[in-house]
Motif scaffolding. Sequence first.
Motif, PDB file in Angstrom:
ATOM      1  N   LEU A  91      -5.628  -4.167  -4.794  1.00 59.87           N
ATOM      2  CA  LEU A  91      -5.272  -2.999  -3.995  1.00 59.87           C
ATOM      3  C   LEU A  91      -5.043  -1.781  -4.892  1.00 59.87           C
ATOM      4  N   PHE A  92      -4.306  -1.977  -5.985  1.00 58.47           N
ATOM      5  CA  PHE A  92      -4.099  -0.896  -6.947  1.00 58.47           C
ATOM      6  C   PHE A  92      -5.426  -0.488  -7.592  1.00 58.47           C
ATOM      7  N   HIS A  93      -6.242  -1.469  -7.906  1.00 61.46           N
ATOM      8  CA  HIS A  93      -7.528  -1.223  -8.554  1.00 61.46           C
ATOM      9  C   HIS A  93      -8.417  -0.313  -7.707  1.00 61.46           C
ATOM     10  N   GLU A  94      -8.613  -0.694  -6.460  1.00 63.79           N
ATOM     11  CA  GLU A  94      -9.512   0.082  -5.611  1.00 63.79           C
ATOM     12  C   GLU A  94      -8.988   1.490  -5.356  1.00 63.79           C
ATOM     13  N   PHE A  95      -7.670   1.633  -5.278  1.00 66.60           N
ATOM     14  CA  PHE A  95      -7.139   2.977  -5.095  1.00 66.60           C
ATOM     15  C   PHE A  95      -7.276   3.804  -6.374  1.00 66.60           C
ATOM     16  N   GLY A  96      -7.377   3.136  -7.518  1.00 68.09           N
ATOM     17  CA  GLY A  96      -7.690   3.855  -8.751  1.00 68.09           C
ATOM     18  C   GLY A  96      -9.049   4.521  -8.654  1.00 68.09           C
ATOM     19  N   GLN A 130      -9.227   0.196 -13.228  1.00 67.22           N
ATOM     20  CA  GLN A 130      -8.513  -0.840 -13.972  1.00 67.22           C
ATOM     21  C   GLN A 130      -7.198  -0.300 -14.535  1.00 67.22           C
ATOM     22  N   PHE A 131      -7.228   0.943 -14.970  1.00 64.01           N
ATOM     23  CA  PHE A 131      -5.995   1.536 -15.488  1.00 64.01           C
ATOM     24  C   PHE A 131      -4.913   1.568 -14.411  1.00 64.01           C
ATOM     25  N   ASN A 132      -5.300   1.839 -13.174  1.00 64.65           N
ATOM     26  CA  ASN A 132      -4.314   1.951 -12.098  1.00 64.65           C
ATOM     27  C   ASN A 132      -3.629   0.619 -11.787  1.00 64.65           C
ATOM     28  N   ALA A 145     -10.347   5.418  -5.824  1.00 62.40           N
ATOM     29  CA  ALA A 145     -10.146   6.479  -4.837  1.00 62.40           C
ATOM     30  C   ALA A 145      -9.541   7.728  -5.489  1.00 62.40           C
ATOM     31  N   LEU A 146      -8.563   7.537  -6.365  1.00 63.24           N
ATOM     32  CA  LEU A 146      -7.959   8.677  -7.046  1.00 63.24           C
ATOM     33  C   LEU A 146      -8.989   9.437  -7.879  1.00 63.24           C
ATOM     34  N   HIS A 147      -9.883   8.705  -8.512  1.00 63.28           N
ATOM     35  CA  HIS A 147     -10.962   9.329  -9.281  1.00 63.28           C
ATOM     36  C   HIS A 147     -11.793  10.246  -8.382  1.00 63.28           C
ATOM     37  N   GLY A 148     -12.012   9.800  -7.148  1.00 60.22           N
ATOM     38  CA  GLY A 148     -12.751  10.618  -6.195  1.00 60.22           C
ATOM     39  C   GLY A 148     -11.921  11.747  -5.616  1.00 60.22           C
ATOM     40  N   PHE A 149     -10.648  11.488  -5.300  1.00 63.86           N
ATOM     41  CA  PHE A 149      -9.789  12.525  -4.711  1.00 63.86           C
ATOM     42  C   PHE A 149      -9.504  13.666  -5.682  1.00 63.86           C
ATOM     43  N   PHE A 150      -9.400  13.360  -6.969  1.00 63.39           N
ATOM     44  CA  PHE A 150      -9.046  14.381  -7.952  1.00 63.39           C
ATOM     45  C   PHE A 150     -10.258  15.158  -8.459  1.00 63.39           C
ATOM     46  N   ALA A 151     -11.444  14.817  -7.983  1.00 62.62           N
ATOM     47  CA  ALA A 151     -12.650  15.532  -8.397  1.00 62.62           C
ATOM     48  C   ALA A 151     -12.477  17.027  -8.149  1.00 62.62           C
ATOM     49  N   ASP A 152     -12.960  17.824  -9.078  1.00 63.92           N
ATOM     50  CA  ASP A 152     -12.770  19.279  -8.997  1.00 63.92           C
ATOM     51  C   ASP A 152     -14.037  19.979  -9.478  1.00 63.92           C
ATOM     52  N   GLN A 153     -15.181  19.569  -8.895  1.00 62.34           N
ATOM     53  CA  GLN A 153     -16.460  20.074  -9.369  1.00 62.34           C
ATOM     54  C   GLN A 153     -17.103  21.045  -8.372  1.00 62.34           C
ATOM     55  N   GLN A 154     -17.877  21.938  -8.929  1.00 56.14           N
ATOM     56  CA  GLN A 154     -18.684  22.833  -8.110  1.00 56.14           C
ATOM     57  C   GLN A 154     -19.835  22.059  -7.467  1.00 56.14           C
ATOM     58  N   TYR A 155     -20.468  21.209  -8.261  1.00 57.81           N
ATOM     59  CA  TYR A 155     -21.693  20.543  -7.821  1.00 57.81           C
ATOM     60  C   TYR A 155     -21.431  19.087  -7.445  1.00 57.81           C
ATOM     61  N   PRO A 156     -21.877  18.696  -6.269  1.00 62.08           N
ATOM     62  CA  PRO A 156     -21.578  17.334  -5.799  1.00 62.08           C
ATOM     63  C   PRO A 156     -22.161  16.234  -6.667  1.00 62.08           C
ATOM     64  N   SER A 157     -23.292  16.466  -7.315  1.00 62.11           N
ATOM     65  CA  SER A 157     -23.888  15.385  -8.105  1.00 62.11           C
ATOM     66  C   SER A 157     -23.145  15.129  -9.410  1.00 62.11           C
ATOM     67  N   LEU A 170       0.823  -1.207   0.000  1.00 64.03           N
ATOM     68  CA  LEU A 170       0.000   0.000   0.000  1.00 64.03           C
ATOM     69  C   LEU A 170       0.862   1.266   0.000  1.00 64.03           C
ATOM     70  N   GLU A 171       1.796   1.332   0.934  1.00 56.45           N
ATOM     71  CA  GLU A 171       2.539   2.574   1.120  1.00 56.45           C
ATOM     72  C   GLU A 171       3.666   2.755   0.106  1.00 56.45           C
ATOM     73  N   LYS A 172       4.405   1.682  -0.172  1.00 53.32           N
ATOM     74  CA  LYS A 172       5.554   1.792  -1.073  1.00 53.32           C
ATOM     75  C   LYS A 172       5.210   1.417  -2.520  1.00 53.32           C
ATOM     76  N   GLY A 173       3.979   0.952  -2.730  1.00 52.33           N
ATOM     77  CA  GLY A 173       3.554   0.592  -4.071  1.00 52.33           C
ATOM     78  C   GLY A 173       2.428   1.488  -4.562  1.00 52.33           C
ATOM     79  N   VAL A 174       1.262   1.328  -3.968  1.00 55.73           N
ATOM     80  CA  VAL A 174       0.081   2.070  -4.404  1.00 55.73           C
ATOM     81  C   VAL A 174       0.282   3.579  -4.225  1.00 55.73           C
ATOM     82  N   PHE A 175       0.694   3.989  -3.021  1.00 53.98           N
ATOM     83  CA  PHE A 175       0.911   5.416  -2.761  1.00 53.98           C
ATOM     84  C   PHE A 175       2.114   5.950  -3.542  1.00 53.98           C
ATOM     85  N   TYR A 176       3.135   5.130  -3.681  1.00 53.15           N
ATOM     86  CA  TYR A 176       4.337   5.555  -4.397  1.00 53.15           C
ATOM     87  C   TYR A 176       4.022   5.818  -5.877  1.00 53.15           C
ATOM     88  N   ALA A 177       3.211   4.956  -6.467  1.00 56.29           N
ATOM     89  CA  ALA A 177       2.809   5.171  -7.864  1.00 56.29           C
ATOM     90  C   ALA A 177       2.034   6.471  -7.999  1.00 56.29           C
TER      91      ALA A 177
END
Length: 706
Positions: A493-498, A528-530, A500-512, A391-398
């Motif tokens: 593990l990489f898949h699910e964090f992919g 899957q790309f991750n 998460a990244l989709h959610g973390f990088f969100a940059d929208q005004q409206y939540p929906s 998780l820390e040295k692989g998923v987070f490192y990527a």
Amino acid sequence: MKKVCSVLLLTVLFSACKDSNTQNNPTSQNSMNSNNPLLAESTLPYGAPDFTKIKNDHFNEALLQGMDEKREIIEKIASSKKAATFENTILALEKSGSLLERVQNVFSALTGAHTNDTLQAVQEEMAPKFSELRDAVYLNDKLFQRVKTLYNKKESLDLDAESLKLLENYFEDFEIAGANLSEADKETLKTYNSRLATLSNTFNKTLLEANNAGALLFTDKSELDGISESELKSLKNEEDEGWKLPLQNTTQQPLLQSLEKRATRERIFKAAWYRTDGSTHDTKAIITEIAELRAKKGALLGFANYAEWSLQNTMAKKPENVNKLFNGLIPAATAKAQQEADEIQLMIQKKGGDFILAPWDWNHYAEMVRKEKYDLDENQIKPYFELKIVLEKGVFYAAEKLYGITYKVRTDIPTYHEDVLVYELFEENGDQLGLFYGDFFSRPSKRGGAWMSNFVNQSKLYNNKPVIYNVCNYPKPTEGDPALLTYDEVETLFHEFGHALHGFFADQQYPSLSGTSVARDFVEFPSQFNENWALYPEILKNYALHYKTGKQIPQELIDKIKKSGTFNQGYSLTENLAASNLDMQWHTIESDTKIEDANAFEKEALHKTKLDVVSAVPPRYRSTYFAHIFGSGYAAGYYSYLWTEMLHHDAYNWFETHGGLTRENGQRLRDMILSRGNTLPLEVMYKDWRGGDPTIEPMLKARGLQ
């Protein structure tokens, strides 16, 4: 396809109220005066739920109050005498239900990952109420007419691009939900929706009970020959003498690969196969009623079947396009699976076996074939894949290499279970990005599979940063032993964090419109790309460290993993196609269809698409425990894993031809796709980034089918 993940859908998705925290959004005076912690905004960082205060008996009150508040707001919008404007109608809709959504985010997390009898009782009571509330919004004619008025003059409203997309989404959501039906038909639709909500909840509850009841107890250690001592320790049953083997929510079970005794393998496979068939946890009547009601719902809404209705806002658009994808894959997949079956049959004979290959034999003897062909033993590589290091040295490192993301462990944030880890994530410049929770080990209170969802959704409207969790079902080691993963589990593990990244990088005004609020057949693309970075040399060498010695995984093992990458892909693709096909067959029946026998329906569905030609390859999910389609949001959408697999291989091919893993490439993907949420047509978004339409050739190559 070996993944069992999803982006968790709430019991009901209110596209009008995706915000799960409510800074700058006042709640009622009753909420503020209550001692119920769910009725007030959390004071923890990022608005994270305070699990030191939240109790089971808080949810009923909080959910009901949230529903009442939303109904009151909706009625005020609909009955307003003022002319409809974007602010008093669309924006008001977007802000409605914030209390309910905040409570529901926490409730859904617990009912999925750490449920109990009390929460299940609340869930059963609330399922039809959620459905009724959604209908109260989307079948409200006065409200729809206000939305329609704005939609019809949208070009003159001078809206920014995201606000215009929000208006268009609401109008489409109302139409899809049945806003144009007659009042009589709306009442019929409401009865369908309420019953379907109840049935889906009943299915999930029954399946969880079936998975727990289906766990097998072995008292004779010799029956478990082949399982390592560390695995046996983790399976040791505390209540009774012996070893207890829990069921995963898939057809094949992980331990079948190791178990040497055929009778034991057969017993475990059949326990999984029949867990919800002919027992006290039978789901056949539930799934047939769900399928028949969905077909009636599709017809009522003017479509030939449920799938046609469901696919309207997806990339695939129509069932024919899904079937076209299937038809392009089935012949190659089953031919490859037959070749693999022939190789395995030879291995059985080579080992002195005098029997025909059966489903419970496949993984055991396939592992022998893999060892012989590629000299790769799963037990050789597991010591290099310790969960936290991966998780820390692989998923987070990527994520750091691609996007500049860094992390800090947070031990001061309360969680709903002692196994849950919490990390704070930061941008490259040190700005706060959000909170990440990781809940990785299986337990009886957790449903099967792996998924991602939010406690708090990103939204500029409320100045919210995301609070996201990943859930997996890895076997928990005994205290003092390392949590060692298979390579498939590393990819998960990489898949699910992919996601998460989709959610973390969100940059929208409206939540929906934020983050993962996209179509089923696009949402699996970032995840899957991750996965691709799991084997990327720079990343792999950073995290694949022996848990005892700290030494890097030797290049020899890396080469073996890569060479075996196309191994068993005929099986993997065929089992996925079988499940995906079952999903489409259940959801393309006509409205007057009466299914007398769910098992017979399943058998015929597989036969007519030639997905039963290799008898030793069963569907990844049998219909009776297919939680994605009968208990979650993937009805007529399980094909999305294959659809997005095409996208992710195509995208990785672009990376390979443009310099690979670089900050520049990562930032470009983030800016053009991962941060865009649902603000653009998804096919346009991908094409703009890719510079053209995706092709299927990279997927076929990766699968070893070309």
